[in-house]
Design an enzyme around this catalytic site. Structure first.
Site, short mmCIF file in Angstrom:
data_model
loop_
_atom_site.label_atom_id
_atom_site.label_comp_id
_atom_site.label_asym_id
_atom_site.label_seq_id
_atom_site.Cartn_x
_atom_site.Cartn_y
_atom_site.Cartn_z
N ARG A 180 0.21 1.75 -7.81
CA ARG A 180 1.29 1.73 -6.80
C ARG A 180 2.47 2.57 -7.28
NH1 ARG A 180 0.69 -0.53 -1.62
NH2 ARG A 180 2.80 -1.36 -1.70
N PHE B 120 3.49 -0.60 14.64
CA PHE B 120 2.87 0.66 14.25
C PHE B 120 1.35 0.54 14.05
CE2 PHE B 120 4.53 -1.37 10.37
CZ PHE B 120 3.38 -1.43 9.57
N ASN C 132 1.51 9.38 4.94
CA ASN C 132 1.91 9.20 3.53
C ASN C 132 0.77 9.36 2.53
OD1 ASN C 132 0.73 6.77 4.01
ND2 ASN C 132 2.48 5.51 3.42
N THR D 26 6.31 3.25 0.07
CA THR D 26 5.58 3.43 1.34
C THR D 26 6.20 4.56 2.16
OG1 THR D 26 5.08 1.07 1.34
CG2 THR D 26 4.82 2.23 3.43
N GLU E 157 -10.67 -5.25 -1.04
CA GLU E 157 -10.84 -3.88 -0.53
C GLU E 157 -12.06 -3.21 -1.17
OE1 GLU E 157 -6.96 -2.13 -1.20
OE2 GLU E 157 -6.03 -3.45 0.29
N TYR F 291 -6.81 -3.16 7.24
CA TYR F 291 -5.39 -3.39 7.50
C TYR F 291 -5.15 -4.69 8.29
CZ TYR F 291 -3.78 1.15 5.69
OH TYR F 291 -3.43 2.22 4.87
N LYS G 276 -5.87 9.39 2.30
CA LYS G 276 -5.91 9.22 3.76
C LYS G 276 -6.28 10.55 4.43
CE LYS G 276 -2.54 5.44 3.62
NZ LYS G 276 -1.27 4.89 4.18
N HIS H 193 -3.43 5.59 -0.11
CA HIS H 193 -3.29 4.13 -0.14
C HIS H 193 -3.59 3.61 -1.55
CE1 HIS H 193 -4.24 -0.13 0.54
NE2 HIS H 193 -5.33 0.10 -0.16
N ARG I 48 3.43 10.43 -3.23
CA ARG I 48 4.14 10.57 -1.95
C ARG I 48 5.44 11.36 -2.13
NH1 ARG I 48 3.01 4.26 -0.53
NH2 ARG I 48 0.99 4.51 0.49
P1 RTP Z 1 -0.87 1.40 2.12
O1 RTP Z 1 -1.42 0.01 2.42
O2 RTP Z 1 -1.36 2.44 3.07
O3 RTP Z 1 -1.03 1.76 0.67
O4 RTP Z 1 0.68 1.33 2.33
P2 RTP Z 1 1.73 0.31 1.77
O5 RTP Z 1 1.06 -0.89 1.15
O6 RTP Z 1 2.66 1.08 0.91
O7 RTP Z 1 2.47 -0.13 3.10
P3 RTP Z 1 2.06 -1.18 4.23
O8 RTP Z 1 3.27 -1.93 4.59
O9 RTP Z 1 0.82 -1.95 3.83
O10 RTP Z 1 1.71 -0.22 5.45
C1 RTP Z 1 0.46 0.38 5.55
C2 RTP Z 1 0.59 1.76 6.10
O11 RTP Z 1 1.07 1.67 7.44
C3 RTP Z 1 1.85 2.82 7.73
N1 RTP Z 1 3.17 2.38 8.15
N2 RTP Z 1 3.80 2.92 9.16
N3 RTP Z 1 5.68 3.57 11.16
C4 RTP Z 1 5.97 2.61 10.27
O12 RTP Z 1 7.02 2.02 10.27
C5 RTP Z 1 4.97 2.30 9.27
N4 RTP Z 1 5.08 1.36 8.33
C6 RTP Z 1 3.92 1.42 7.61
C7 RTP Z 1 1.93 3.66 6.47
O13 RTP Z 1 0.90 4.65 6.53
C8 RTP Z 1 1.62 2.64 5.38
O14 RTP Z 1 1.13 3.25 4.24
#
Ligand code: RTP
Length: 151
Positions: free
Chosen positions: A88, A60, A115, A94, A129, A52, A12, A118, A105
């Site tokens: 992962r 968020f 973080n 996350t 993707e 996304y 990122k 991805h 992370r």
């Molecule tokens: P990613 O897609 O980036 O690999 O992350 P992930 O699957 O671990 O988590 P996901 O729930 O898909 O969330 C995507 C990205 O959104 C941001 N986020 N911010 N402020 C918050 O509560 C919050 N929750 C998620 C993070 O950058 C997360 O990686």
């Protein structure tokens, strides 16, 4: 699970700005995964909204798109045994505060909104993707070390 499973990994904007691209690539290389696509790109908000799409509507979401569009990202496709789940695990949770030391992370981040990296969360999403970020396709080549990595 297959030795040809593919995952989309993306450093990122914070990971790029903090000079962590080489370390992250090195971890996937050393683990035994095969790099089959790589690009540095400053993505548009529209492109990131597609990436996304599942999170559209979350509180968020606007901040996430702004952060992801704030600078270039490094998109990669890595191939190998159980690439999605292992990718992962290498990323960590996350929320970096819940990530174990030794994960990307867990070693480099503190805040969920910064973080670093991805990784696709399912084989189906990985393939979506990969199509979104590499519509031109990936690179085919023989991995000469494969017999030293897989039985
Ligand atoms: P990613 O897609 O980036 O690999 O992350 P992930 O699957 O671990 O988590 P996901 O729930 O898909 O969330 C995507 C990205 O959104 C941001 N986020 N911010 N402020 C918050 O509560 C919050 N929750 C998620 C993070 O950058 C997360 O990686």
């Amino acid at each position: 699970m297959s030795i040809n499973e593919r995952t989309y990994i993306m450093v990122k904007p914070d990971g790029v700005q903090r000079g962590l691209v080489g370390d992250i690539i090195g971890r996937f290389e050393k683990r035994g995964f095969k790099l089959i696509a790589l690009k540095l790109v400053h993505a548009t908000p529209e492109h990131l909204e597609k990436h996304y799409a599942d999170l559209n509507g979350k509180p968020f979401f606007p901040g996430l798109i702004k952060y992801m569009a704030s600078g270039p990202v490094v998109g990669m496709v890595w191939q190998g045994l159980d690439a999605v789940k292992t990718g992962r695990a290498m990323l960590g949770a996350t929320n970096p505060l819940a990530s174990s030391p030794g994960t990307i992370r867990g070693d480099f981040a503190l805040a969920v909104g910064r973080n670093i990296c991805h990784g696709s969360d399912s084989v189906e999403n990985a393939e979506k993707e990969i199509k979104l970020w590499f519509p031109e396709g990936v690179v085919q080549y023989e991995a000469t070390l494969a017999s030293w990595i897989f039985e």
